[in-house]
Write a protein that holds these residues in place. Structure first.
Motif, PDB file in Angstrom:
ATOM      1  N   UNK A 154      84.324 -21.525  29.055  1.00  0.00           N
ATOM      2  CA  UNK A 154      84.362 -20.528  30.120  1.00  0.00           C
ATOM      3  C   UNK A 154      83.804 -19.189  29.648  1.00  0.00           C
ATOM      4  N   UNK A 155      84.135 -18.812  28.397  1.00  0.00           N
ATOM      5  CA  UNK A 155      83.635 -17.539  27.859  1.00  0.00           C
ATOM      6  C   UNK A 155      82.116 -17.537  27.792  1.00  0.00           C
ATOM      7  N   UNK A 156      81.533 -18.649  27.352  1.00  0.00           N
ATOM      8  CA  UNK A 156      80.069 -18.744  27.290  1.00  0.00           C
ATOM      9  C   UNK A 156      79.447 -18.634  28.678  1.00  0.00           C
ATOM     10  N   UNK A 157      80.075 -19.288  29.663  1.00  0.00           N
ATOM     11  CA  UNK A 157      79.564 -19.213  31.034  1.00  0.00           C
ATOM     12  C   UNK A 157      79.665 -17.787  31.577  1.00  0.00           C
ATOM     13  N   UNK A 158      80.780 -17.118  31.262  1.00  0.00           N
ATOM     14  CA  UNK A 158      80.953 -15.732  31.719  1.00  0.00           C
ATOM     15  C   UNK A 158      79.909 -14.819  31.089  1.00  0.00           C
ATOM     16  N   UNK A 159      79.663 -14.985  29.781  1.00  0.00           N
ATOM     17  CA  UNK A 159      78.663 -14.148  29.111  1.00  0.00           C
ATOM     18  C   UNK A 159      77.272 -14.380  29.695  1.00  0.00           C
ATOM     19  N   UNK A 160      76.961 -15.630  30.006  1.00  0.00           N
ATOM     20  CA  UNK A 160      75.655 -15.929  30.596  1.00  0.00           C
ATOM     21  C   UNK A 160      75.512 -15.261  31.964  1.00  0.00           C
ATOM     22  N   UNK A 161      76.577 -15.326  32.775  1.00  0.00           N
ATOM     23  CA  UNK A 161      76.527 -14.700  34.095  1.00  0.00           C
ATOM     24  C   UNK A 161      76.460 -13.177  33.988  1.00  0.00           C
ATOM     25  N   UNK A 162      77.170 -12.617  33.012  1.00  0.00           N
ATOM     26  CA  UNK A 162      77.094 -11.166  32.818  1.00  0.00           C
ATOM     27  C   UNK A 162      75.688 -10.742  32.426  1.00  0.00           C
ATOM     28  N   UNK A 163      74.998 -11.553  31.606  1.00  0.00           N
ATOM     29  CA  UNK A 163      73.612 -11.267  31.264  1.00  0.00           C
ATOM     30  C   UNK A 163      72.722 -11.333  32.507  1.00  0.00           C
ATOM     31  N   UNK A 164      72.966 -12.346  33.346  1.00  0.00           N
ATOM     32  CA  UNK A 164      72.190 -12.454  34.587  1.00  0.00           C
ATOM     33  C   UNK A 164      72.433 -11.253  35.492  1.00  0.00           C
ATOM     34  N   UNK A 165      73.701 -10.834  35.575  1.00  0.00           N
ATOM     35  CA  UNK A 165      74.037  -9.681  36.408  1.00  0.00           C
ATOM     36  C   UNK A 165      73.339  -8.415  35.903  1.00  0.00           C
ATOM     37  N   UNK A 166      73.342  -8.211  34.569  1.00  0.00           N
ATOM     38  CA  UNK A 166      72.694  -7.039  33.987  1.00  0.00           C
ATOM     39  C   UNK A 166      71.183  -7.063  34.247  1.00  0.00           C
ATOM     40  N   UNK A 167      70.574  -8.248  34.100  1.00  0.00           N
ATOM     41  CA  UNK A 167      69.134  -8.360  34.342  1.00  0.00           C
ATOM     42  C   UNK A 167      68.805  -8.061  35.806  1.00  0.00           C
ATOM     43  N   UNK A 168      69.641  -8.569  36.719  1.00  0.00           N
ATOM     44  CA  UNK A 168      69.422  -8.306  38.141  1.00  0.00           C
ATOM     45  C   UNK A 168      69.574  -6.818  38.452  1.00  0.00           C
ATOM     46  N   UNK A 169      70.571  -6.182  37.814  1.00  0.00           N
ATOM     47  CA  UNK A 169      70.768  -4.753  38.045  1.00  0.00           C
ATOM     48  C   UNK A 169      69.580  -3.945  37.527  1.00  0.00           C
ATOM     49  N   UNK A 170      69.040  -4.320  36.371  1.00  0.00           N
ATOM     50  CA  UNK A 170      67.863  -3.639  35.848  1.00  0.00           C
ATOM     51  C   UNK A 170      66.663  -3.813  36.784  1.00  0.00           C
ATOM     52  N   UNK A 171      66.493  -5.038  37.304  1.00  0.00           N
ATOM     53  CA  UNK A 171      65.416  -5.269  38.265  1.00  0.00           C
ATOM     54  C   UNK A 171      65.603  -4.414  39.511  1.00  0.00           C
ATOM     55  N   UNK A 172      66.883  -4.334  39.970  1.00  0.00           N
ATOM     56  CA  UNK A 172      67.175  -3.522  41.145  1.00  0.00           C
ATOM     57  C   UNK A 172      66.823  -2.059  40.904  1.00  0.00           C
ATOM     58  N   UNK A 173      67.232  -1.542  39.764  1.00  0.00           N
ATOM     59  CA  UNK A 173      66.951  -0.130  39.447  1.00  0.00           C
ATOM     60  C   UNK A 173      65.449   0.134  39.456  1.00  0.00           C
ATOM     61  N   UNK A 174      64.685  -0.783  38.863  1.00  0.00           N
ATOM     62  CA  UNK A 174      63.232  -0.603  38.825  1.00  0.00           C
ATOM     63  C   UNK A 174      62.630  -0.654  40.226  1.00  0.00           C
ATOM     64  N   UNK A 175      63.088  -1.593  41.041  1.00  0.00           N
ATOM     65  CA  UNK A 175      62.572  -1.711  42.406  1.00  0.00           C
ATOM     66  C   UNK A 175      62.921  -0.490  43.246  1.00  0.00           C
ATOM     67  N   UNK A 176      64.134   0.035  43.062  1.00  0.00           N
ATOM     68  CA  UNK A 176      64.546   1.217  43.819  1.00  0.00           C
ATOM     69  C   UNK A 176      63.677   2.420  43.453  1.00  0.00           C
ATOM     70  N   UNK A 177      63.376   2.567  42.155  1.00  0.00           N
ATOM     71  CA  UNK A 177      62.505   3.660  41.725  1.00  0.00           C
ATOM     72  C   UNK A 177      61.121   3.514  42.376  1.00  0.00           C
ATOM     73  N   UNK A 178      60.582   2.290  42.384  1.00  0.00           N
ATOM     74  CA  UNK A 178      59.267   2.062  42.979  1.00  0.00           C
ATOM     75  C   UNK A 178      59.281   2.311  44.492  1.00  0.00           C
ATOM     76  N   UNK A 179      60.334   1.846  45.145  1.00  0.00           N
ATOM     77  CA  UNK A 179      60.430   2.072  46.593  1.00  0.00           C
ATOM     78  C   UNK A 179      60.511   3.560  46.910  1.00  0.00           C
ATOM     79  N   UNK A 180      61.366   4.274  46.170  1.00  0.00           N
ATOM     80  CA  UNK A 180      61.521   5.715  46.411  1.00  0.00           C
ATOM     81  C   UNK A 180      60.224   6.465  46.126  1.00  0.00           C
TER      82      UNK A 180
END
Length: 547
Positions: free
Chosen positions: A100-126
């Motif tokens: 379960x810990x490994x699965x949680x860490x993998x999902x947290x990495x996915x969440x962080x990557x998605x948030x970074x993508x979001x931040x970049x897209x928001x900057x480009x949109x703005x």
């Protein structure tokens, strides 16, 4: 095979020297509306004589009275006894925690990557948004001075609009993906918290005593009912312009029984075993005089009084109900979906149903897809809306299956229209699908006459109103339309309402309802006209006309 006596008391899950642990796997599951029947199988080797087979770590949601055991092998075997015992275990769970810990860490990495993508897209949109806001004013001034052309301005607007739309769409997609990851992450964190609880893990152990006539191989089969599981129907309905209805009958399965179902032979049943086997009985319905309130002290003494024989009798039906829940169900092993009928009960044998973990999340499975021929009709009430609404009248075939009540997602082609709820639809029964507004039918409604008769006929003042409606079928196919208008209804006997003329001719129904069933030719118009009169004494004024 009869059901042997069973015991139910806490113990530790440790096989004694005379006990033989049998590793079993879930082979088949039948899911009902509020429970599930689970079948397990496991192979072992028997020696001649009596021996006890142990199946451990069965879920705590198991109903003890429902446990059954049987088996088959290449030697004669007699079942001697079956008993269940509640077990408490504090065995290491490090492997599950690590997983379960490994699965949680993998999902947290996915969440962080998605948030970074979001931040970049928001900057480009703005950036695009800011570019547009700053450039529009500059281009307006340049246009006024003839320093730039309309074509250059249009190119800028197209550039800003296209890029802003692309970034906004990408942001929405990333937000959705992030939300899904957060939902999975939350569920895994909750599982990990529960797993790390200091409380001992509670389960059931099953002890099966058998007598073998010789040494040989034996396949043990056990079945039991678990709670905290259910399935509910869900529908996707797609309607083509030709009136072909494609209905996808889906099942949404949710379970928190305490054990994961890993690709079992899955069956969904409409039977309701929880309703019991006996019809309900009426109890006396007493009425009496109103009695003064009982003093608090007396109520307290009555509440603390010991149970009477009558109370003991009242608990008997509960015991009978629990006993009635013990049942056996034979599941045919199938590899493709199959519909079975037993009286009014329908079972859907899905075959391999995939993995359905005990996580409380809905898991969707397709039961079947079927085409129906629907009769397309339009409904319009121009007094309330200038639009026509498309409906499909569909008949469930006589050889079809009952469609259980459930939510339906409606599509017209690939366009999502909305959701509705299907009622219980038996074979041979018609049902109606509302498909929303259709702009292929255009309706114009005008008040063409409003005249007050200056003469008093029989001492009555008469006011005449008339409406003309133009209905246009813009499609290349004929269309059936039910058009409904309404006359005012008088609540006072001195006020009279009457239909004077109508074309096509029609007679009012209750509450002044006027209904025309029209067949509109392709790319054609049809006119509807009606006139009504309101008469009343000249010394009163009707209210509520709002015309």
């Amino acid at each position: 095979m009869t059901n042997p006596d069973q015991a139910n008391h806490p113990t530790q899950t440790n096989a004694s020297p005379t006990e033989q642990r049998v590793v079993t796997a879930i082979a088949a599951v039948t899911v009902y509306s509020d429970r599930a029947l689970v079948k397990r199988q496991g192979q072992t080797n028997l020696h001649e004589g009596n021996q006890t087979l142990l199946v451990s770590e069965l879920p705590i949601t198991l109903q003890v009275d429902s446990v059954r055991a049987t088996g088959k092998g290449n030697i004669p075997v007699r079942l001697v006894e079956v008993r269940t015992e509640r077990s408490f275990s504090q065995e290491p769970i490090a492997a599950k925690v690590a997983e379960l810990t490994a699965q949680i860490e993998e999902l947290e990495d996915q969440k962080l990557a998605l948030q970074n993508d979001l931040n970049a897209l928001i900057v480009q949109r703005d950036f695009v948004k800011g570019l547009g806001e700053k450039s529009i004013q500059r281009f307006c001034i340049s246009l006024a001075r003839d320093e730039t052309s309309l074509e250059a301005t249009q190119e800028l607007l197209n550039f800003v609009g296209q890029n802003y739309g692309d970034y906004a769409s990408a942001i929405a997609t990333k937000h959705k993906a992030k939300k899904e990851v957060e939902s999975k992450l939350s569920a895994l964190i909750q599982q990990l918290k529960q797993l790390r609880s200091d409380r001992p893990q509670e389960s059931y152990s099953l002890f099966v005593v058998v007598e073998a006539q010789a040494t040989g191989e034996f396949t043990l089969e056990v079945s039991y009912v678990v709670q905290q599981t259910f399935w509910r129907p869900l529908y996707d309905i797609r309607v083509s312009e030709q009136g072909i209805i494609l209905l996808s009958y889906l099942a949404e399965i949710v379970q928190t029984s305490g054990e994961d179902w890993l690709d079992p032979q899955l069956t969904l049943s409409t039977a309701k075993p929880g309703m019991g086997m006996l019809p309900p009985k009426l109890k006396p319905w007493y009425i009496d005089l109103n009695q003064p309130p009982v003093p608090t002290a007396i109520r307290t003494r009555q509440a603390n009084a010991p149970n009477t024989p009558m109370m003991a009798k009242m608990s008997a039906p509960l015991a009978a109900s629990a006993a009635a829940e013990s049942f056996e169900f034979e599941l045919d092993q199938v590899s493709t979906a199959e519909i079975k009928r037993e009286g009014s009960t329908v079972s859907f044998a899905i075959g391999g149903g995939g993995d359905i973990p005990s996580d409380g999340n809905p898991h969707k499975i397709t039961i079947f897809e079927r085409e129906y021929q629907g009769e397309m009709k339009y409904v319009a009430i121009p007094q309330l809306s200038s639009f026509a609404y498309l409906q499909a009248i569909v008949k469930n075939p006589e050889n079809g299956v009952t469609l259980l009540p459930g939510k339906a997602n409606i599509f017209r082609g690939n366009m999502f229209v909305g959701t509705t709820k299907l009622a219980n639809i038996a074979p041979g029964q018609e049902f109606k699908l509302n498909l929303g507004i259709d702009e292929g039918i255009q309706i114009e409604r005008d008040l063409v006459e409003r005249e007050v008769d200056k003469r008093f006929i029989s001492g009555q003042r008469r006011t005449t109103y008339a409406y003309r409606l133009i209905v246009t079928n813009l499609s290349d196919r004929p269309a059936k339309l039910r058009l409904t208008e309404q006359l005012p209804t008088s609540r006072n006997e001195q006020i009279k309402v009457s239909l004077s003329r109508s074309n096509p001719t029609i007679q009012p129904k209750d509450l002044g309802i006027l209904t025309w069933d029209l067949l509109l030719a392709a790319n054609a118009k049809q006119e509807i006209y009606y006139q009504f009169t309101i008469s009343h004494p000249p010394d009163i004024t009707p209210v509520g006309l709002n015309i």
